[in-house]
Motif scaffolding. Structure first.
Motif, PDB file in Angstrom:
ATOM      1  N   GLY A   1      23.879  37.411  25.973  1.00  0.00           N
ATOM      2  CA  GLY A   1      24.777  38.537  25.769  1.00  0.00           C
ATOM      3  C   GLY A   1      24.058  39.718  25.144  1.00  0.00           C
ATOM      4  N   CYS A   2      24.524  40.901  25.491  1.00  0.00           N
ATOM      5  CA  CYS A   2      23.989  42.141  24.909  1.00  0.00           C
ATOM      6  C   CYS A   2      24.836  42.479  23.682  1.00  0.00           C
ATOM      7  CB  CYS A   2      24.064  43.258  25.947  1.00  0.00           C
ATOM      8  SG  CYS A   2      23.801  44.895  25.245  1.00  0.00           S
ATOM      9  N   GLU A   3      24.169  42.571  22.534  1.00  0.00           N
ATOM     10  CA  GLU A   3      24.917  42.809  21.294  1.00  0.00           C
ATOM     11  C   GLU A   3      25.548  44.192  21.246  1.00  0.00           C
ATOM     12  OE1 GLU A   3      23.195  40.918  17.563  1.00  0.00           O
ATOM     13  OE2 GLU A   3      21.524  40.767  18.996  1.00  0.00           O
ATOM     14  N   ARG A   4      24.890  45.163  21.896  1.00  0.00           N
ATOM     15  CA  ARG A   4      25.408  46.537  21.827  1.00  0.00           C
ATOM     16  C   ARG A   4      26.656  46.702  22.690  1.00  0.00           C
ATOM     17  NH1 ARG A   4      24.929  51.275  24.627  1.00  0.00           N
ATOM     18  NH2 ARG A   4      23.603  50.289  26.211  1.00  0.00           N
ATOM     19  N   THR A   5      26.594  46.202  23.947  1.00  0.00           N
ATOM     20  CA  THR A   5      27.704  46.452  24.880  1.00  0.00           C
ATOM     21  C   THR A   5      28.691  45.288  24.963  1.00  0.00           C
ATOM     22  OG1 THR A   5      26.452  45.523  26.715  1.00  0.00           O
ATOM     23  CG2 THR A   5      26.209  47.893  26.316  1.00  0.00           C
ATOM     24  N   ARG A   6      28.346  44.146  24.367  1.00  0.00           N
ATOM     25  CA  ARG A   6      29.169  42.917  24.408  1.00  0.00           C
ATOM     26  C   ARG A   6      29.327  42.404  25.837  1.00  0.00           C
ATOM     27  NH1 ARG A   6      28.050  41.871  19.581  1.00  0.00           N
ATOM     28  NH2 ARG A   6      29.350  40.018  19.775  1.00  0.00           N
ATOM     29  N   ARG A   7      28.395  42.730  26.721  1.00  0.00           N
ATOM     30  CA  ARG A   7      28.413  42.194  28.088  1.00  0.00           C
ATOM     31  C   ARG A   7      27.513  40.973  28.144  1.00  0.00           C
ATOM     32  NH1 ARG A   7      29.157  45.897  32.663  1.00  0.00           N
ATOM     33  NH2 ARG A   7      30.818  47.277  32.024  1.00  0.00           N
ATOM     34  N   ALA A   8      27.908  39.992  28.978  1.00  0.00           N
ATOM     35  CA  ALA A   8      27.187  38.719  28.968  1.00  0.00           C
ATOM     36  C   ALA A   8      27.069  38.137  30.361  1.00  0.00           C
ATOM     37  CB  ALA A   8      27.917  37.742  28.049  1.00  0.00           C
ATOM     38  N   PHE A   9      26.167  37.151  30.501  1.00  0.00           N
ATOM     39  CA  PHE A   9      26.093  36.379  31.745  1.00  0.00           C
ATOM     40  C   PHE A   9      25.754  34.937  31.416  1.00  0.00           C
ATOM     41  CE2 PHE A   9      21.439  36.099  32.050  1.00  0.00           C
ATOM     42  CZ  PHE A   9      21.015  37.191  31.314  1.00  0.00           C
ATOM     43  N   LEU A  10      26.106  34.063  32.346  1.00  0.00           N
ATOM     44  CA  LEU A  10      25.792  32.639  32.222  1.00  0.00           C
ATOM     45  C   LEU A  10      24.818  32.258  33.319  1.00  0.00           C
ATOM     46  CD1 LEU A  10      29.406  31.248  31.686  1.00  0.00           C
ATOM     47  CD2 LEU A  10      27.500  30.768  30.126  1.00  0.00           C
ATOM     48  N   VAL A  11      23.897  31.365  33.006  1.00  0.00           N
ATOM     49  CA  VAL A  11      23.018  30.788  34.021  1.00  0.00           C
ATOM     50  C   VAL A  11      23.472  29.351  34.253  1.00  0.00           C
ATOM     51  CG1 VAL A  11      20.633  30.188  34.619  1.00  0.00           C
ATOM     52  CG2 VAL A  11      21.084  32.220  33.218  1.00  0.00           C
ATOM     53  N   ASP A  12      23.778  29.015  35.508  1.00  0.00           N
ATOM     54  CA  ASP A  12      24.152  27.665  35.931  1.00  0.00           C
ATOM     55  C   ASP A  12      25.313  27.049  35.128  1.00  0.00           C
ATOM     56  OD1 ASP A  12      22.373  27.543  38.064  1.00  0.00           O
ATOM     57  OD2 ASP A  12      20.757  26.677  36.866  1.00  0.00           O
ATOM     58  N   PRO A  13      26.491  27.693  35.154  1.00  0.00           N
ATOM     59  CA  PRO A  13      27.653  27.089  34.491  1.00  0.00           C
ATOM     60  C   PRO A  13      28.138  25.838  35.223  1.00  0.00           C
ATOM     61  CG  PRO A  13      28.344  28.980  35.786  1.00  0.00           C
ATOM     62  CD  PRO A  13      26.833  28.958  35.826  1.00  0.00           C
ATOM     63  N   VAL A  14      28.678  24.879  34.481  1.00  0.00           N
ATOM     64  CA  VAL A  14      29.186  23.612  35.038  1.00  0.00           C
ATOM     65  C   VAL A  14      30.714  23.649  35.000  1.00  0.00           C
ATOM     66  CG1 VAL A  14      29.191  21.095  34.755  1.00  0.00           C
ATOM     67  CG2 VAL A  14      27.135  22.419  34.180  1.00  0.00           C
ATOM     68  N   ALA A  15      31.358  23.226  36.095  1.00  0.00           N
ATOM     69  CA  ALA A  15      32.824  23.354  36.207  1.00  0.00           C
ATOM     70  C   ALA A  15      33.560  22.687  35.043  1.00  0.00           C
ATOM     71  CB  ALA A  15      33.296  22.782  37.541  1.00  0.00           C
ATOM     72  N   SER A  16      33.130  21.493  34.645  1.00  0.00           N
ATOM     73  CA  SER A  16      33.861  20.755  33.606  1.00  0.00           C
ATOM     74  C   SER A  16      33.761  21.424  32.234  1.00  0.00           C
ATOM     75  CB  SER A  16      33.318  19.329  33.508  1.00  0.00           C
ATOM     76  OG  SER A  16      31.942  19.362  33.161  1.00  0.00           O
ATOM     77  N   GLU A  17      32.851  22.373  32.071  1.00  0.00           N
ATOM     78  CA  GLU A  17      32.619  22.988  30.757  1.00  0.00           C
ATOM     79  C   GLU A  17      33.187  24.402  30.638  1.00  0.00           C
ATOM     80  OE1 GLU A  17      30.876  20.678  28.629  1.00  0.00           O
ATOM     81  OE2 GLU A  17      31.469  19.637  30.454  1.00  0.00           O
ATOM     82  N   VAL A  18      33.923  24.829  31.662  1.00  0.00           N
ATOM     83  CA  VAL A  18      34.362  26.231  31.713  1.00  0.00           C
ATOM     84  C   VAL A  18      35.195  26.632  30.489  1.00  0.00           C
ATOM     85  CG1 VAL A  18      36.042  27.669  32.973  1.00  0.00           C
ATOM     86  CG2 VAL A  18      34.076  26.692  34.169  1.00  0.00           C
ATOM     87  N   GLU A  19      36.063  25.727  30.032  1.00  0.00           N
ATOM     88  CA  GLU A  19      36.902  26.097  28.876  1.00  0.00           C
ATOM     89  C   GLU A  19      36.046  26.346  27.630  1.00  0.00           C
ATOM     90  OE1 GLU A  19      39.946  27.112  29.034  1.00  0.00           O
ATOM     91  OE2 GLU A  19      40.012  26.583  31.161  1.00  0.00           O
ATOM     92  N   ALA A  20      34.977  25.573  27.478  1.00  0.00           N
ATOM     93  CA  ALA A  20      34.083  25.768  26.315  1.00  0.00           C
ATOM     94  C   ALA A  20      33.390  27.124  26.402  1.00  0.00           C
ATOM     95  CB  ALA A  20      33.052  24.649  26.250  1.00  0.00           C
ATOM     96  N   TYR A  21      32.970  27.531  27.606  1.00  0.00           N
ATOM     97  CA  TYR A  21      32.329  28.853  27.744  1.00  0.00           C
ATOM     98  C   TYR A  21      33.335  29.953  27.404  1.00  0.00           C
ATOM     99  CZ  TYR A  21      29.444  26.029  30.996  1.00  0.00           C
ATOM    100  OH  TYR A  21      28.706  25.052  31.592  1.00  0.00           O
ATOM    101  N   ILE A  22      34.563  29.792  27.916  1.00  0.00           N
ATOM    102  CA  ILE A  22      35.576  30.838  27.708  1.00  0.00           C
ATOM    103  C   ILE A  22      35.880  30.974  26.218  1.00  0.00           C
ATOM    104  CG2 ILE A  22      37.999  31.460  28.145  1.00  0.00           C
ATOM    105  CD1 ILE A  22      37.651  30.334  30.971  1.00  0.00           C
ATOM    106  N   ARG A  23      35.942  29.828  25.529  1.00  0.00           N
ATOM    107  CA  ARG A  23      36.211  29.853  24.083  1.00  0.00           C
ATOM    108  C   ARG A  23      35.096  30.610  23.356  1.00  0.00           C
ATOM    109  NH1 ARG A  23      35.751  24.596  22.593  1.00  0.00           N
ATOM    110  NH2 ARG A  23      37.110  24.064  24.318  1.00  0.00           N
ATOM    111  N   LEU A  24      33.870  30.287  23.683  1.00  0.00           N
ATOM    112  CA  LEU A  24      32.746  30.930  23.002  1.00  0.00           C
ATOM    113  C   LEU A  24      32.675  32.428  23.306  1.00  0.00           C
ATOM    114  CD1 LEU A  24      30.306  30.123  21.146  1.00  0.00           C
ATOM    115  CD2 LEU A  24      28.942  30.443  23.200  1.00  0.00           C
ATOM    116  N   LEU A  25      32.906  32.764  24.564  1.00  0.00           N
ATOM    117  CA  LEU A  25      32.888  34.186  24.941  1.00  0.00           C
ATOM    118  C   LEU A  25      33.936  34.953  24.144  1.00  0.00           C
ATOM    119  CD1 LEU A  25      32.570  33.653  28.796  1.00  0.00           C
ATOM    120  CD2 LEU A  25      30.967  35.035  27.454  1.00  0.00           C
ATOM    121  N   SER A  26      35.109  34.344  24.018  1.00  0.00           N
ATOM    122  CA  SER A  26      36.198  35.004  23.318  1.00  0.00           C
ATOM    123  C   SER A  26      35.882  35.126  21.822  1.00  0.00           C
ATOM    124  CB  SER A  26      37.478  34.221  23.605  1.00  0.00           C
ATOM    125  OG  SER A  26      38.396  34.398  22.599  1.00  0.00           O
ATOM    126  N   GLU A  27      35.373  34.033  21.231  1.00  0.00           N
ATOM    127  CA  GLU A  27      35.016  34.075  19.795  1.00  0.00           C
ATOM    128  C   GLU A  27      33.938  35.112  19.511  1.00  0.00           C
ATOM    129  OE1 GLU A  27      35.859  29.339  19.053  1.00  0.00           O
ATOM    130  OE2 GLU A  27      33.802  30.078  18.863  1.00  0.00           O
TER     131      GLU A  27
END
Ligand SMILES: N[C@@H](CCC(=O)N[C@@H](CS)C(=O)NCC(=O)O)C(=O)O
Ligand SMILES: [Fe+2]
Length: 234
Positions: free
Chosen positions: A19-45
């Motif tokens: 993630g870019c600290e200045r713009t708060r924009r981010a990307f994921l490399v190779d996300p796994v379907a079963s873990e999507v909720e964990a990514y969403i939680r972290l992105l939101s936090e």
């Protein structure tokens, strides 16, 4: 830069959040379907907006979360043009540069494990997917795998990076989390210490690995960004 390494223990898969600290924009490399909720939680936090999901290739061993994340967060999925996933939003080729906030991502085509494998270079680190693993490399016995091509990709596109570049792989089956280009050039069992192309071809021919347990579900699912039923329904 914000950075996080996730591990999915059933298939020993690493996923990375940058993630870019200045713009708060981010990307994921190779996300796994079963873990999507964990990514969403972290992105939101962390107050981050997910712009891209970057695939290093069409995976044979787990289902990608790129389609689900696109539906839930509006992120764009990115994959090489030759990977066989026409469901993606951006089909990239060698040398393409992507920008997420202040972070620049360079696409390096590294075919061999599959025909459509890429690595992503971001500053001092490279995300190698299954092209270069810590102490090893991806197998080359399916998905148009080609051991000679993999040897050339690793030598020309990865071993040419600065020696202290951090190597973050798509999997590790022994608990290693990170390596460097110098470490792999010296100690990689299949490629290190100036192993010749012929030595590498012999090693790869004699691996005798078991058929991946989820390949029959994972390949068709990943050709549809992990959402095969939705693709059929249009
Ligand atoms: N035991 C695992 C093996 C998965 C596998 O074959 N992974 C591929 C990457 S998609 C690979 O190249 N592995 C390298 C290795 O096992 O040395 C499974 O059944 O899922
Ligand atoms: Fe793979």
């Amino acid at each position: 830069m914000l950075f996080r390494q996730f591990f999915e223990p059933d298939t020993f898969t690493y996923t990375y959040l940058l993630g870019c600290e200045r713009t708060r924009r981010a990307f994921l490399v190779d996300p796994v379907a079963s873990e999507v909720e964990a990514y969403i939680r972290l992105l939101s936090e962390a107050n981050l907006k997910l712009i891209y999901t970057l695939e290093t290739h069409v995976h044979a061993d787990h289902i990608t979360g790129s389609g689900l994340l696109r539906e839930k967060l509006g992120s764009k999925s990115v994959v090489h043009r030759d990977a066989g996933a026409m469901c993606a939003d951006l089909l990239v080729t060698d040398g393409i540069l992507l920008q997420v906030g202040d972070l620049e991502i360079e696409v390096r085509a590294t075919p061999g494990h599959t025909a459509g494998c890429v690595s992503y270079v971001v500053g001092d680190r490279v995300f190698t997917g299954d092209s270069l693993l810590i102490g090893g490399c991806g197998r080359t016995d399916f998905q148009q795998g080609d051991a000679g091509l993999l040897y050339d990709s690793i030598h020309h596109k990865l071993f040419s990076l600065p020696a202290d570049t951090l190597v973050f792989p798509g999997h590790d089956y022994q608990g290693h989390r990170v390596s460097t280009i110098a470490q792999e050039m010296e100690t990689n069992e299949r490629l290190g210490a100036n192993k010749s192309r012929d030595e590498f071809l012999t090693i790869m021919k004699n691996l005798k690995l078991a058929y991946p347990k989820y390949i029959d579900q994972a390949l068709p699912a990943n050709q549809a960004c992990g959402r095969p039923t939705l693709e059929v329904q249009g």
